[in-house]
Structures are given as C-alpha cells and as structure tokens.
Design a protein around this motif. Structure first.
Motif, short mmCIF file in Angstrom:
data_model
loop_
_atom_site.label_atom_id
_atom_site.label_comp_id
_atom_site.label_asym_id
_atom_site.label_seq_id
_atom_site.Cartn_x
_atom_site.Cartn_y
_atom_site.Cartn_z
N SER A 1 -4.93 -4.64 1.37
CA SER A 1 -6.03 -5.26 0.42
C SER A 1 -7.28 -5.48 1.19
O SER A 1 -8.59 -5.63 0.48
CB SER A 1 -5.44 -6.61 0.34
N ARG B 1 -10.98 -11.34 -6.35
CA ARG B 1 -10.80 -10.47 -4.82
C ARG B 1 -10.84 -9.22 -5.89
O ARG B 1 -9.71 -9.25 -6.79
CB ARG B 1 -9.78 -10.62 -3.40
N SER C 1 -14.13 -11.11 4.10
CA SER C 1 -14.80 -10.35 5.08
C SER C 1 -15.97 -9.96 5.13
O SER C 1 -16.66 -8.80 5.66
CB SER C 1 -14.41 -8.23 4.20
N ASN D 1 -9.01 -6.83 -5.00
CA ASN D 1 -7.55 -6.40 -4.55
C ASN D 1 -6.07 -7.14 -5.77
O ASN D 1 -5.55 -6.48 -5.90
CB ASN D 1 -6.67 -6.33 -3.18
N GLU E 1 -19.01 -10.92 -4.11
CA GLU E 1 -19.96 -11.50 -2.79
C GLU E 1 -20.18 -9.47 -2.54
O GLU E 1 -20.71 -9.08 -2.35
CB GLU E 1 -19.07 -11.04 -1.50
N LEU E 2 -18.87 -8.92 -3.53
CA LEU E 2 -19.19 -7.47 -3.34
C LEU E 2 -20.33 -6.75 -3.90
O LEU E 2 -21.19 -5.79 -3.56
CB LEU E 2 -17.99 -6.64 -4.18
N ILE F 1 -12.80 1.38 -3.89
CA ILE F 1 -12.87 1.52 -2.45
C ILE F 1 -12.08 -0.34 -2.36
O ILE F 1 -11.29 -0.58 -3.11
CB ILE F 1 -14.20 0.18 -3.05
N GLU F 2 -11.22 -0.03 -1.05
CA GLU F 2 -10.90 -1.11 -0.75
C GLU F 2 -11.00 -1.66 0.41
O GLU F 2 -9.77 -2.65 0.59
CB GLU F 2 -9.05 -0.68 -0.19
N ALA F 3 -11.76 -2.87 0.05
CA ALA F 3 -12.28 -4.31 0.67
C ALA F 3 -11.81 -5.18 0.16
O ALA F 3 -12.48 -5.54 -0.68
CB ALA F 3 -13.56 -4.09 0.04
N GLY F 4 -10.55 -5.37 -0.07
CA GLY F 4 -9.56 -6.16 -1.16
C GLY F 4 -10.01 -7.93 -0.27
O GLY F 4 -9.80 -8.72 -1.95
N ASN F 5 -10.36 -8.39 0.51
CA ASN F 5 -11.14 -9.86 1.09
C ASN F 5 -12.33 -9.93 0.13
O ASN F 5 -12.69 -10.77 0.31
CB ASN F 5 -10.88 -9.78 2.32
N LEU F 6 -12.95 -9.14 -0.23
CA LEU F 6 -14.23 -9.53 -0.74
C LEU F 6 -14.01 -10.06 -2.17
O LEU F 6 -13.29 -9.65 -2.74
CB LEU F 6 -15.12 -7.96 -0.62
N MET G 1 -18.29 -2.51 -9.42
CA MET G 1 -19.34 -1.13 -9.32
C MET G 1 -20.23 -0.48 -9.62
O MET G 1 -21.02 -1.06 -9.12
CB MET G 1 -18.05 0.20 -8.79
N GLY H 1 -15.37 -15.21 -9.08
CA GLY H 1 -14.47 -15.92 -7.58
C GLY H 1 -12.92 -14.64 -7.46
O GLY H 1 -12.45 -14.95 -6.15
#
Lengths: 342, 354
Positions: free
Chosen positions: B351, A144, B292, A146, A104-105, A95-100, A157, A142
């Motif tokens: 990212s 991120r 995001s 990435n 949040e994830l 998963i590369e939703a790096g800004n989350l 995950m 807190g």
C-alpha cells in the motif's frame, strides 16, 4: 482567446535515440494543433506510437526533431515549473502511494504553485475543492488510495491534474483499467470539462466507439506512423478510420460505427427484412454464424421478421418451403441445415 | 470527511506528544542507568543545572554518559531519516542504508583514509584524530556512501522491482565489503582486532569536537532532508508525475543523495555500521502516524528514532551489570523482526509503494 492553439507541433519527429545507433523513428512530419475547449482522442492500434507521442508532447521524452509550442512558448525553452503550470498529466502507471488520503494526493497537484515547504494557501484550497467537486471525488476525500476501486482511483488522478490548474491536460489511456460504466463516465466527464472550462484535453485510448461519440476531434495513428486528424464522422466516412485499424478477420461497419468480427470464406447470403431493431440483432446473430446479410430480395434464402401482437416471428424461406420460428435460437438451428446441404 | 481528518490530526498530535515525553524520559534514563547507578533526581539536576555534590557523578555524566546519549539521539535521527529518504527515492520498502550497502561504502571511505595515511593507525583510531582528521573522515565516509548509492541508483534506478533492487544492493555491498576484506588481509592483527571492534558499532567515546563535527554534519543533513520534503512528497507518485509537477528530477535526486550520504557517512564513520535502524524506523513511523507526508514523517522519524536508539543504548549497557553489549547487535536484534514483519505483511508494503 480561441484564435491560437494551446499546443501545436510543427514538423515533429518522435522516436527513441539509443546510444550511438541510428535513432528509431516512430513517426515523422507531424503537424498537430490542439485548441482550447476541445476534447481530442488519440487512437491507433497497439504499437503505433501513441504513448511515444504523448510522452513527447508532455516533455517526458525529447523530440528527435521539429518543434512543440505550448501556449506560445517552445517546449524546450520552458522551465519545468513553468511547464507544470501549463500542462498536467494523467498517466497509465498505477499509483501505489497507499498511505496518502485522496485529499492529500489531489493537493499534490498544487506543487508547482506552493512555496518551499508546500504549505497550501486559500487559493490552493479553493482549487483543490473545485477539482474534487468537478470530478465528484469529495465523497471519499478522507479515504486512502489503497481503499479505492480502479474507477475511483482514476477520477482522483484526474482531480489531481485539475488541481494543477493547467490549460492543457494530457491523459494516457485513462480508461484502461475501468469497466464499461466507469469508462463512459470518464469520457463524459472529460467531454464536459473541455466544454465548461475551455481546457484542451488530449487523451489516448482504445475505446473506439466511446471516442467516436465523445471526441471533438480524432487523431488517428496508422501502424506505419502516419497521423490523420479530423472530426470523427469525417474520418469514418472517408475511410481513414478503417485504414488505421485494417487487419484480417474483421471489418468496420460504417452504418453502425462498430467493428464486427468477420470470418473469411463466409457462406450463404441471406436476405433479411423486418423491423429495424429486430433486424439489427438478427443480423448480429447471423454474422456470428458466418452468413452474409444482404438486402437483395432476389436471393433464394430469405428471412422475414413479422411482428405479431405479443412476440416477433421469424419466417425462414429456403426457396422451397418456409418455416416459422419463435426465437433466434431456433432460427439458427434451422439454418444449420442449409449449411449441411452445401 | 472533515470530522475524520480532524480526528486523524488529533490522534497524530497525541502520538507526537507521547513520543516527545518518551524521548525526554528515555534520555534521562539512559544517563541514569549504567555500571554506576546514579539517582534520578541527581541526573535531572546535573543535566539541567550542571551541578552536583558528588564530583564523580558529575564527571561520569558530563564526560561519558551525556555525550553518549546525545550520540544515540544523533544516530537515531540521522539513520532513520536517511532510510526514509531512500525508501521514497527508490519507491521501495526494503531500501535502507545498511541493506543497500551504503554503510559498507562509508566503511570503505573510512578504510581509504587509513590506507592512504600510510600510518599504522587503524579505523578505531579515528577518535585519536584531530579536528581536521575528523573532517577528513566525514568527507571520505560520505563520499564512499555516495559512491555506493550512485552505483546502486545507476544499476537499479529504473527498476521498480523490490527484489532486483535488493539483489543489486546486496551485490554492491558485497563488492565493497570484499575490497575492505582485501585490506584487512594485508593488515596487522592489532589493526584487525580494532577494525572488528569498529564493526560492532559504538555510541561511546565521541566527545568534544568529534561530537560537534558529527552533530553539525547530521544537522545539515537533516535540514537538507526537511527542506526537500515537498519534493519527496511529489516523488511518491513516481518520477514521471514528479516531473510533470515541475520538479527537476535529476536535481532532486542529487539533493536527496547528498543528504543521505552525509547522514549515513558521518554516522558510520564515528559509530561504526549500525544496522536496521534506517530500514525499521521509517516503517514504524509510517504505520504509527498513518501518513506519507514527509513534512510530518521527517520530524516524527527523528522522534521515533531518538526513542528507539535510547532504548537500544539502555539495553546495550545491561543495567546493573558491568557488561556492555555492542550497539549494532542490539539494533539488529530489535530491527530484524521489524523487517520480517514488513515483508510478511505484504499489504502494508504494497500500500505504500508500487
């Protein structure tokens, strides 16, 4: 509660249907049961159809025939939202939703329960907190995605899947990108979770020895698509384990539960005696050098390991003379002579 | 951890307040500046009270500049939200309405209306159409956009590779453009000239019911986008995870496509193809707010889009001179460096997406 399986498959055929061509059957006539509180490991060589089975059981891919029953309801009749409240997934894909942020994830796991805008209720927040505690991910809540290592990422995950609050969790190779300590920790975590929360956890893995140690039950997939299930120890003793991974070049040692690299046309048998742990490591060195270790004292070549006050001494007797060695390196150098003689 | 998330939301609130102030400021500036300069105080008076001593100023502002500024806001909001949705749908940072040929598709829809109407009217004559005509244009442009979008989705939907998606998008865009070219080849020189004017893009000249139609459609599109923000968030993890979290992926995809097509289609129909807003603004917003979460990103994209479109419009008017630059040129001049920055700083790109 424990009298019905959470997931069962009856006469299931899995595979791929592409266009009008004959469907490619990966495995058929599968009858499987997954009970609450159990950690089940799905093992099998590459290409045996582990991923196909995982995808079919989780509803990502339709079954060719047969039935899958999840929590007393047929998978095909379950609406996506209802299924999401019974079964959660951890997939191999990165998963590369790096800004989350991590929190949040994990909160995304509450998606099946929240309203149209995804606002979190108190119960949602409690569940998120609990799942982050259980996986020990609160330390980096807190941060991120990435900024995390692979091991931390995989635990996040898992936390997300736990936050989804399902009785069933399916994990597709959760240990794939992890190093040994992280792999062990992941397995321990899953084992404890299954016991403490009474969830049913199914994971596919290539970690044979970890699976043998942690799993309550193994599903062994043979290269031909046959699936054998049972308690790990039973499968080892009745030979199913060996049969699933049969291939030239190595053999399965039932005494230690490990696979050893084993070259063909191996040579001289040697008798080995001494203290257990010394014998164990000496045996490994000898096997690497293509000797067969035997417990027949009548053999001409013998190695005796004597433990003196400070360090062990290896005494090699080639039938004519005997020589003392202070470490395995020297012993192996000496053994080279008998190879040359032959 | 509580502290850091607290400070996140504090700085986020500050950014949003600053953006809102800037939006109002540039809105007034946009109305104030132009070939005829009107004092700031008078602008405020006309905009908020609707009265002025000079009737010429009142007329200029009410009939020309106010609709133009409102159109700028609509375009800024609509295109950037449509770009944001596409980037999430394709899980690709280079997705955007003009990059993947969606704008060209909308242009095709517009062209089709003109072709089938059988008149000598050109695309530029949209503004001479009545209410039903403007609805027809919006519907056709949205359908054209949807057609191209579904084609790109069909070909590249399962491919996560940035480059392949971009190539497919450019190719589909090229096919669309060449279809338009064939039509251009067989049309009259006057029509051609006006078509080329349309491709430069313009925020002006959209008044009365055209403005109502445009803003109505864009508001519907934005509402659809905002209501699907939960689904968009789930899509961040990829389709398989989204499905495992109870999302009907096909339905979600359809809704996102509908919203994107409505936004891009209607705006392109009225204002011409406006490039780079759709791709650049979501990136700027994401890096400004460091999130995001679409529940925050969608409203903030609107804010950032509004501010930047107003700035572009002010630049295009070349304050103090009689010349007006085409808006498409200005947005491209400002937007292209942003795209280059996105590609060059691969870390930022990696990212956010796979």
């Amino acid at each position: 509660m424990n009298d019905t399986p959470l997931l069962s498959a009856r006469n299931l055929t899995i595979g791929y249907k592409t266009g009008k061509r004959e469907p490619r059957i990966v495995s058929e006539a599968l009858n499987l049961d997954l009970w609450p509180g159990q950690l089940v490991c799905l093992l099998g060589p590459n290409g045996a159809g582990k991923s196909t089975l995982m995808r079919t059981l989780s509803g990502l891919q339709p079954a060719l025939s047969g039935e899958i029953i999840i929590d007393n309801e047929s998978l095909v009749n379950l609406k996506p939202v209802d299924l999401a409240q019974k079964l959660s997934l951890v997939l191999t894909e990165r998963i590369e939703a790096g800004n989350l942020t991590v929190r949040e994830l994990v909160a995304l796991g509450r998606t099946p329960y929240t309203g149209w805008l995804g606002t979190l209720s108190e119960i949602d927040k409690e569940k998120i907190d609990w799942s982050m505690d259980a996986t020990d991910t609160k330390r980096y809540a807190g941060r991120r995605m990435n900024e995390l290592s692979d091991g931390e990422r995989q635990k996040v995950m898992l936390a997300r899947a736990l936050a989804q609050d399902t009785k069933l969790i399916l994990l597709d190779e959760p240990t794939a990108h992890l190093d040994l300590p992280n792999r062990v920790e992941m397995m321990r975590l899953l084992h404890n979770l299954a016991r403490q929360t009474n969830k049913a956890i199914l994971l596919s893995t290539h970690e044979l020895d970890l699976a043998l140690q942690a799993a309550d039950k193994l599903w062994l997939m043979h290269p031909d698509g046959k699936l054998v299930s049972g308690v790990p120890e039973d499968l080892v003793l009745n030979g199913s384990f060996e049969a699933a991974f049969i291939k030239n070049g190595f053999h399965f040692d039932r005494n230690t539960g490990t696979f050893t690299i084993h070259k063909e046309a191996s040579s001289t048998p040697i008798y080995l005696s001494g203290k257990t742990n010394l014998v164990f490591w000496t045996k490994r060195a000898l096997q690497r050098e293509d000797y067969i270790v035997s417990d027949d004292p009548a053999l001409p070549h013998k190695i005796e390991i004597i433990e003196s006050e400070e360090s062990p001494v290896w005494v090699f007797d080639n039938g004519l003379t005997s020589k003392k060695h202070l470490n395995i390196s020297e012993l192996i150098a000496d053994l080279q002579h008998i190879k040359k003689v032959k | 951890m509580q502290i850091s998330s607290q400070s996140y939301s504090n700085s986020r609130r500050l950014i949003i307040i600053v953006l809102s102030v800037l939006a109002v400021l540039f809105f007034l500036l946009d109305i104030m500046l132009g070939s005829v300069s009107i004092p700031f105080g008078e602008v405020v008076r006309i905009v908020f009270l609707g009265e002025s001593d000079t009737t010429a100023w009142l007329f200029i502002i009410e009939k020309i500049r106010l609709p133009k500024a409102i159109t700028a806001i609509i375009v800024g909001c609509g295109l950037s939200v449509s770009g944001l949705q596409m980037q999430t749908l394709f899980r690709n940072p280079l997705a955007g309405p003009s990059e993947l040929g969606i704008t060209a598709g909308a242009g095709l829809g517009v062209a089709a209306v003109m072709l089938t109407s059988g008149s000598t009217a050109s695309i530029y004559a949209i503004r001479q159409l009545g209410v039903s005509g403007s609805w027809l244009i919006v519907v056709m442009a949205s359908l054209g956009a949807a057609l191209v979008l579904s084609m790109v989705l069909l070909i590249a939907g399962r491919i996560k590779d940035n480059v392949i998606l971009l190539i497919v998008g450019v190719m589909v865009g090229t096919i669309t453009v060449s279809v338009i070219s064939i039509w251009q080849y067989f049309s009259q020189p006057e029509e051609l000239q006006e078509y080329i004017l349309w491709t430069f893009g313009s925020l002006g000249g959209i008044v009365q019911y055209h403005l109502y139609v445009l803003s109505g459609v864009v508001i519907v599109g934005l509402l659809i986008a905002f209501s699907s923000s939960k689904a968009l968030n789930a899509m961040l993890l990829g389709e398989n995870y989204a499905r495992s979290m109870g999302l009907t992926v096909g339905k979600t995809r359809f809704i996102i496509m509908a919203s994107t097509s409505l936004l891009t289609g209607s705006i392109t129909a009225f204002c011409g193809p406006i490039g780079f807003v759709g791709i650049a603004i979501p990136h700027i917003t994401r890096s400004l707010l460091g999130t995001s979460d679409h529940r925050i990103l969608i409203p903030c994209c609107c804010l950032v889009g509004t501010v930047l479109m107003l700035i572009c419009d002010i630049i295009s008017q070349m304050p103090g001179t009689q010349t007006v630059l085409p808006i498409n040129v200005v947005t491209s001049l400002l937007g292209a460096p942003v795209v280059i920055w996105v590609i060059v700083s691969r870390n930022n790109l990696r990212s956010s997406f796979s």
